[in-house]
Design a protein around this motif. Structure first.
Motif, PDB file in Angstrom:
ATOM      1  N   PHE A  24       0.830  -1.204   0.000  1.00  0.00           N
ATOM      2  CA  PHE A  24       0.000   0.000   0.000  1.00  0.00           C
ATOM      3  C   PHE A  24       0.868   1.259   0.000  1.00  0.00           C
ATOM      4  O   PHE A  24       0.476   2.290  -0.543  1.00  0.00           O
ATOM      5  CB  PHE A  24      -0.926  -0.003   1.222  1.00  0.00           C
ATOM      6  N   GLY A  25       2.049   1.169   0.581  1.00  0.00           N
ATOM      7  CA  GLY A  25       2.935   2.325   0.633  1.00  0.00           C
ATOM      8  C   GLY A  25       3.630   2.609  -0.684  1.00  0.00           C
ATOM      9  O   GLY A  25       4.079   3.732  -0.913  1.00  0.00           O
ATOM     10  N   MET A  26       3.721   1.639  -1.567  1.00  0.00           N
ATOM     11  CA  MET A  26       4.417   1.823  -2.842  1.00  0.00           C
ATOM     12  C   MET A  26       3.801   2.931  -3.700  1.00  0.00           C
ATOM     13  O   MET A  26       4.518   3.804  -4.178  1.00  0.00           O
ATOM     14  CB  MET A  26       4.484   0.519  -3.624  1.00  0.00           C
ATOM     15  N   PRO A  27       2.483   2.940  -3.925  1.00  0.00           N
ATOM     16  CA  PRO A  27       1.918   4.043  -4.721  1.00  0.00           C
ATOM     17  C   PRO A  27       2.109   5.405  -4.052  1.00  0.00           C
ATOM     18  O   PRO A  27       2.280   6.414  -4.743  1.00  0.00           O
ATOM     19  CB  PRO A  27       0.430   3.708  -4.828  1.00  0.00           C
ATOM     20  N   ILE A  28       2.106   5.414  -2.734  1.00  0.00           N
ATOM     21  CA  ILE A  28       2.356   6.670  -2.022  1.00  0.00           C
ATOM     22  C   ILE A  28       3.784   7.138  -2.304  1.00  0.00           C
ATOM     23  O   ILE A  28       4.019   8.322  -2.563  1.00  0.00           O
ATOM     24  CB  ILE A  28       2.103   6.495  -0.513  1.00  0.00           C
ATOM     25  N   GLY A  29       4.735   6.210  -2.275  1.00  0.00           N
ATOM     26  CA  GLY A  29       6.126   6.546  -2.586  1.00  0.00           C
ATOM     27  C   GLY A  29       6.302   7.019  -4.017  1.00  0.00           C
ATOM     28  O   GLY A  29       7.074   7.933  -4.294  1.00  0.00           O
ATOM     29  N   ILE A  30       5.574   6.399  -4.942  1.00  0.00           N
ATOM     30  CA  ILE A  30       5.634   6.826  -6.343  1.00  0.00           C
ATOM     31  C   ILE A  30       5.101   8.253  -6.491  1.00  0.00           C
ATOM     32  O   ILE A  30       5.699   9.080  -7.181  1.00  0.00           O
ATOM     33  CB  ILE A  30       4.857   5.847  -7.243  1.00  0.00           C
ATOM     34  N   ALA A  31       3.987   8.550  -5.830  1.00  0.00           N
ATOM     35  CA  ALA A  31       3.396   9.893  -5.909  1.00  0.00           C
ATOM     36  C   ALA A  31       4.346  10.943  -5.334  1.00  0.00           C
ATOM     37  O   ALA A  31       4.530  12.019  -5.921  1.00  0.00           O
ATOM     38  CB  ALA A  31       2.059   9.920  -5.188  1.00  0.00           C
ATOM     39  N   ILE A  32       4.965  10.629  -4.205  1.00  0.00           N
ATOM     40  CA  ILE A  32       5.915  11.568  -3.603  1.00  0.00           C
ATOM     41  C   ILE A  32       7.117  11.759  -4.528  1.00  0.00           C
ATOM     42  O   ILE A  32       7.578  12.885  -4.737  1.00  0.00           O
ATOM     43  CB  ILE A  32       6.347  11.074  -2.210  1.00  0.00           C
ATOM     44  N   GLY A  33       7.613  10.673  -5.118  1.00  0.00           N
ATOM     45  CA  GLY A  33       8.752  10.764  -6.038  1.00  0.00           C
ATOM     46  C   GLY A  33       8.439  11.571  -7.286  1.00  0.00           C
ATOM     47  O   GLY A  33       9.268  12.352  -7.753  1.00  0.00           O
ATOM     48  N   LEU A  34       7.235  11.387  -7.826  1.00  0.00           N
ATOM     49  CA  LEU A  34       6.838  12.172  -9.006  1.00  0.00           C
ATOM     50  C   LEU A  34       6.755  13.650  -8.676  1.00  0.00           C
ATOM     51  O   LEU A  34       7.144  14.508  -9.474  1.00  0.00           O
ATOM     52  CB  LEU A  34       5.498  11.674  -9.544  1.00  0.00           C
ATOM     53  N   THR A  35       6.247  13.961  -7.496  1.00  0.00           N
ATOM     54  CA  THR A  35       6.126  15.361  -7.076  1.00  0.00           C
ATOM     55  C   THR A  35       7.499  15.999  -6.921  1.00  0.00           C
ATOM     56  O   THR A  35       7.746  17.092  -7.447  1.00  0.00           O
ATOM     57  CB  THR A  35       5.349  15.447  -5.748  1.00  0.00           C
ATOM     58  N   ILE A  36       8.394  15.324  -6.220  1.00  0.00           N
ATOM     59  CA  ILE A  36       9.737  15.868  -6.009  1.00  0.00           C
ATOM     60  C   ILE A  36      10.482  15.974  -7.335  1.00  0.00           C
ATOM     61  O   ILE A  36      11.136  16.983  -7.611  1.00  0.00           O
ATOM     62  CB  ILE A  36      10.511  14.999  -5.003  1.00  0.00           C
ATOM     63  N   GLY A  37      10.381  14.949  -8.191  1.00  0.00           N
ATOM     64  CA  GLY A  37      11.049  14.979  -9.486  1.00  0.00           C
ATOM     65  C   GLY A  37      10.524  16.083 -10.391  1.00  0.00           C
ATOM     66  O   GLY A  37      11.294  16.744 -11.084  1.00  0.00           O
ATOM     67  N   GLY A  38       9.219  16.293 -10.376  1.00  0.00           N
ATOM     68  CA  GLY A  38       8.637  17.370 -11.178  1.00  0.00           C
ATOM     69  C   GLY A  38       9.127  18.740 -10.736  1.00  0.00           C
ATOM     70  O   GLY A  38       9.416  19.611 -11.569  1.00  0.00           O
ATOM     71  N   GLN A  39       9.237  18.925  -9.422  1.00  0.00           N
ATOM     72  CA  GLN A  39       9.737  20.199  -8.903  1.00  0.00           C
ATOM     73  C   GLN A  39      11.198  20.416  -9.307  1.00  0.00           C
ATOM     74  O   GLN A  39      11.584  21.524  -9.676  1.00  0.00           O
ATOM     75  CB  GLN A  39       9.600  20.243  -7.386  1.00  0.00           C
ATOM     76  N   LYS A  40      11.991  19.358  -9.262  1.00  0.00           N
ATOM     77  CA  LYS A  40      13.399  19.476  -9.654  1.00  0.00           C
ATOM     78  C   LYS A  40      13.537  19.753 -11.149  1.00  0.00           C
ATOM     79  O   LYS A  40      14.414  20.508 -11.564  1.00  0.00           O
ATOM     80  CB  LYS A  40      14.168  18.214  -9.275  1.00  0.00           C
ATOM     81  N   ASP A  41      12.672  19.138 -11.967  1.00  0.00           N
ATOM     82  CA  ASP A  41      12.694  19.401 -13.412  1.00  0.00           C
ATOM     83  C   ASP A  41      12.347  20.854 -13.711  1.00  0.00           C
ATOM     84  O   ASP A  41      12.977  21.493 -14.551  1.00  0.00           O
ATOM     85  CB  ASP A  41      11.723  18.483 -14.146  1.00  0.00           C
ATOM     86  N   LYS A  42      11.343  21.382 -13.038  1.00  0.00           N
ATOM     87  CA  LYS A  42      10.959  22.790 -13.244  1.00  0.00           C
ATOM     88  C   LYS A  42      12.085  23.728 -12.840  1.00  0.00           C
ATOM     89  O   LYS A  42      12.364  24.710 -13.525  1.00  0.00           O
ATOM     90  CB  LYS A  42       9.701  23.114 -12.450  1.00  0.00           C
ATOM     91  N   LYS A  43      12.752  23.414 -11.716  1.00  0.00           N
ATOM     92  CA  LYS A  43      13.863  24.250 -11.260  1.00  0.00           C
ATOM     93  C   LYS A  43      15.009  24.215 -12.267  1.00  0.00           C
ATOM     94  O   LYS A  43      15.587  25.253 -12.589  1.00  0.00           O
ATOM     95  CB  LYS A  43      14.341  23.769  -9.891  1.00  0.00           C
ATOM     96  N   ALA A  44      15.331  23.037 -12.784  1.00  0.00           N
ATOM     97  CA  ALA A  44      16.404  22.911 -13.774  1.00  0.00           C
ATOM     98  C   ALA A  44      16.061  23.664 -15.051  1.00  0.00           C
ATOM     99  O   ALA A  44      16.929  24.281 -15.675  1.00  0.00           O
ATOM    100  CB  ALA A  44      16.675  21.443 -14.080  1.00  0.00           C
ATOM    101  N   LEU A  45      14.788  23.627 -15.470  1.00  0.00           N
ATOM    102  CA  LEU A  45      14.361  24.354 -16.668  1.00  0.00           C
ATOM    103  C   LEU A  45      14.523  25.860 -16.477  1.00  0.00           C
ATOM    104  O   LEU A  45      15.029  26.552 -17.354  1.00  0.00           O
ATOM    105  CB  LEU A  45      12.904  24.021 -17.000  1.00  0.00           C
ATOM    106  N   MET A  46      14.128  26.360 -15.315  1.00  0.00           N
ATOM    107  CA  MET A  46      14.236  27.805 -15.060  1.00  0.00           C
ATOM    108  C   MET A  46      15.690  28.254 -14.965  1.00  0.00           C
ATOM    109  O   MET A  46      16.004  29.398 -15.295  1.00  0.00           O
ATOM    110  CB  MET A  46      13.472  28.162 -13.792  1.00  0.00           C
ATOM    111  N   GLU A  47      16.576  27.359 -14.521  1.00  0.00           N
ATOM    112  CA  GLU A  47      17.990  27.701 -14.410  1.00  0.00           C
ATOM    113  C   GLU A  47      18.744  27.427 -15.710  1.00  0.00           C
ATOM    114  O   GLU A  47      19.945  27.667 -15.787  1.00  0.00           O
ATOM    115  CB  GLU A  47      18.626  26.913 -13.264  1.00  0.00           C
TER     116      GLU A  47
END
Length: 61
Positions: A24-47
């Motif tokens: 049950f925790g696996m999908p939660i971990g995937i959602a958290i990872g997608l959120t963190i990865g998306g934020q890092k991608d946006k930051k890299a794009l802006m920089e």
């Protein structure tokens, strides 16, 4: 997934003796990872730190 999902699943399942809640925790971990990865991608794009590449559709059956 492993950093967040497994501990969350264990925390939910261990007190009740239901180790199946580990999954049950696996999908939660995937959602958290997608959120963190998306934020890092946006930051890299802006920089301006993203590569300027185009992926072609090369998948063939």
């Amino acid at each position: 997934m492993l950093l967040f999902g497994v501990p969350i699943g264990l925390a939910l399942g261990a007190p009740n003796g239901h180790t199946a809640l580990l999954a049950f925790g696996m999908p939660i971990g995937i959602a958290i990872g997608l959120t963190i990865g998306g934020q890092k991608d946006k930051k890299a794009l802006m920089e301006g730190r993203q590569l300027n590449i185009t992926l072609k559709d090369t998948f063939c059956l």
